[in-house]
Design an enzyme around this catalytic site. Structure first.
Site, PDB file in Angstrom:
ATOM      1  CB  CYS A  74       5.026   3.349   3.955  1.00  0.00           C
ATOM      2  SG  CYS A  74       4.569   5.059   3.273  1.00  0.00           S
ATOM      3  N   PRO A 129       3.203  -4.492   5.756  1.00  0.00           N
ATOM      4  CG  PRO A 129       2.151  -6.223   5.475  1.00  0.00           C
ATOM      5  CD  PRO A 129       2.613  -5.231   5.199  1.00  0.00           C
ATOM      6  N   GLY A 188       7.214  -7.447   3.923  1.00  0.00           N
ATOM      7  CA  GLY A 188       7.875  -8.182   3.290  1.00  0.00           C
ATOM      8  C   GLY A 188       8.952  -7.390   2.018  1.00  0.00           C
ATOM      9  CG  ASP A 215       3.241  10.834  10.590  1.00  0.00           C
ATOM     10  OD1 ASP A 215       3.413  10.738   9.469  1.00  0.00           O
ATOM     11  OD2 ASP A 215       2.427  11.242  10.857  1.00  0.00           O
ATOM     12  CB  CYS A 224      -1.452  -2.839  -3.849  1.00  0.00           C
ATOM     13  SG  CYS A 224      -1.779  -4.397  -4.160  1.00  0.00           S
TER      14      CYS A 224
END
Length: 472
Positions: free
Chosen positions: A288, A291, A293, A339, A409
């Site tokens: 996953c 973005p 990092g 996916d 998160c």
């Protein structure tokens, strides 16, 4: 055109044009974007500030004030709504959203900053004249004069229910979190009133900017030469900009050799990379990756070991961000728009797998304060099947003897331990690894074997990590 321009002027009282204040107009525009488009302030504000600087409207102090007005208003929105509701003669839902934004900005200046009362009221009324018209500016003036009659502590005593009667509702108003979020965080945290208050207070503090020196590409020594830069608390690759600063102005960040990354996120990647492995260590997967990092940090660490990283992200535009973050990585890598619940790889292909799953984001409310007002308890039901599916497929993707990291998160128990427990009950041949031993020097990690980080304890986002080894 303002309301006044359509009315006959009083004899002897010439019409005065409203004074445009670029700082407050920009703050208002940012709040409208957050409200109207469900935008995030951390994405909306930087381009607005950059445009204002290019036009010559702003200097550094103006940018700092605009940032404080936007984030301060969003963080305290719940508290300010309760105060404003006590000062108007109608339900808040009947107040036009743009008017409410001006009132919230004014209330923050009155109750949350050191701006003098007269200046806060007059500047807010002038803003209302510019963006709303004279008629509604009078309403703003009347409401803010009522707000100005007390300070924040006095208003909280008036609008918050007593703690002894309703602890969660009291904390919700005092610390500006929805009641259901207060309840969920309290359940996850445990402990008494002092602990939950410390956490809620930490959510309302401005977070430091944290950089990561991607190993083999940049060093912390290089980043520490920046003004007000200090070492990270826990990650060997972290550097904090104690007084904020502009990361984009740093050469290593512009070059992609370093990046902006919360220290909790760095610790998740480090723990996965350092988990003991049985057998070869050649193929890593970030399932996953958007973005990018964690993918960039994992890719740099993989390159130092001669391993290859595959970074998969379902959304094509986010896969593009991942590719940008990994550009220039010294070792082999591949970015795919795929996916994770319908994997493009064969079972057992990887030695290490990370899935930082989509979640409610309740662990990053310091950075995205508006998220607390957008999320609903029912969102948990929407994420649950996806989170379990991604973890099951991650366990399929790793070989026997390999390691999987499940991260979120969010500290919500429904997104952390409940997911891991449910999947492992149906999945024999998987053992949990004590993740605490892989975060040396980090205190108060709980009873394990999983790890929950906290803003008020560790100074990080509230990242959760469970490590598993496939043994069947």
């Amino acid at each position: 055109m303002s309301d006044t321009s359509r009315r006959p002027r009083r004899p002897g009282k010439p019409y005065r044009r409203p004074q445009k204040d670029p700082v407050r107009i920009l703050a208002f525009e940012a709040l409208r974007a957050v409200d109207e488009r469900d935008a995030y302030a951390n994405l909306v504000l930087p381009p607005l500030l950059r445009k204002a600087r290019e036009k010559g409207d702003f200097d550094g102090r103006d940018a700092a004030l605009a940032t404080e007005l936007v984030y301060g208003t969003l963080r305290r929105q719940g508290t300010y709504d309760a105060v404003i509701a006590a000062c108007v003669d109608r339900p808040l839902r009947e107040v036009d959203p743009p008017v409410l934004d001006v009132l919230s900005l004014g209330t923050h200046q009155l109750l949350g900053t050191r701006i003098p009362t007269h200046a806060a009221v007059s500047a807010s009324v002038e803003l209302a004249r510019v963006v709303l018209g004279d008629g509604r500016a009078k309403f703003v003036n009347a409401v803010l004069r009522k707000v100005a009659q007390d300070d924040l502590d006095g208003w909280i005593q008036r609008v918050a229910p007593p703690y002894d009667e309703d602890p969660e509702d009291h904390l919700s108003v005092v610390h500006s979190h929805p009641r259901w979020v207060v309840s969920a965080l309290w359940d996850s945290l445990g402990g008494g009133r002092a602990d939950i208050e410390r956490l809620l207070e930490a959510d309302n503090e401005r977070p430091e900017v944290t950089l990561v020196a991607r190993p083999g590409r940049a060093t912390t020594e290089e980043l520490l030469t920046e003004e007000a830069a200090v070492p990270g608390r826990w990650s060997p690759y972290a550097v904090r900009l104690a007084e904020g600063g502009e990361p984009g102005a740093i050469e290593a960040v512009r070059d992609g050799r370093a990046g902006v990354q919360d220290e909790g996120s760095q610790l998740v990647a480090l723990a996965l990379a350092n988990a003991p492995l049985e057998g070869p260590d050649r193929h890593w997967l970030d399932g996953c990756a958007g973005p990018g990092g964690k993918a960039a940090l994992l890719g740099a660490m993989a390159a130092q070991r001669g391993a290859m990283l595959v970074a998969s992200e379902k959304q094509p535009h986010r896969a593009g961000l991942v590719a940008r973050a990994l550009a220039g990585n010294p070792g082999p890598y591949q970015v795919i728009a795929g996916d994770g619940t319908r994997p493009a790889w064969r079972p057992g292909s990887f030695d290490r797998v990370l899935v930082d799953v989509p979640c409610t984001g309740l662990g990053a409310l310091r950075r995205r304060p508006e998220a607390r007002w957008r999320r609903r308890p029912e969102d948990l039901d929407g994420f649950a099947p996806l989170q379990r599916g991604l973890l099951r497929n991650a366990l399929d993707a790793v070989r026997v003897g390999g390691v999987v990291g499940y991260a979120t998160c969010s500290p919500h128990l429904a997104e952390t331990r409940a997911v891991v427990d449910d999947v492992l009950k149906q999945r024999p041949g998987v053992e949990l690894i004590d993740a605490r031993s892989l975060l040396p020097g980090v205190p108060e990690l709980g009873e394990g074997p999983d790890v929950q980080l906290w803003p008020h304890v560790h100074g990080t986002d509230a990242m959760y990590l469970a490590l598993m080894r496939r043994v069947d």
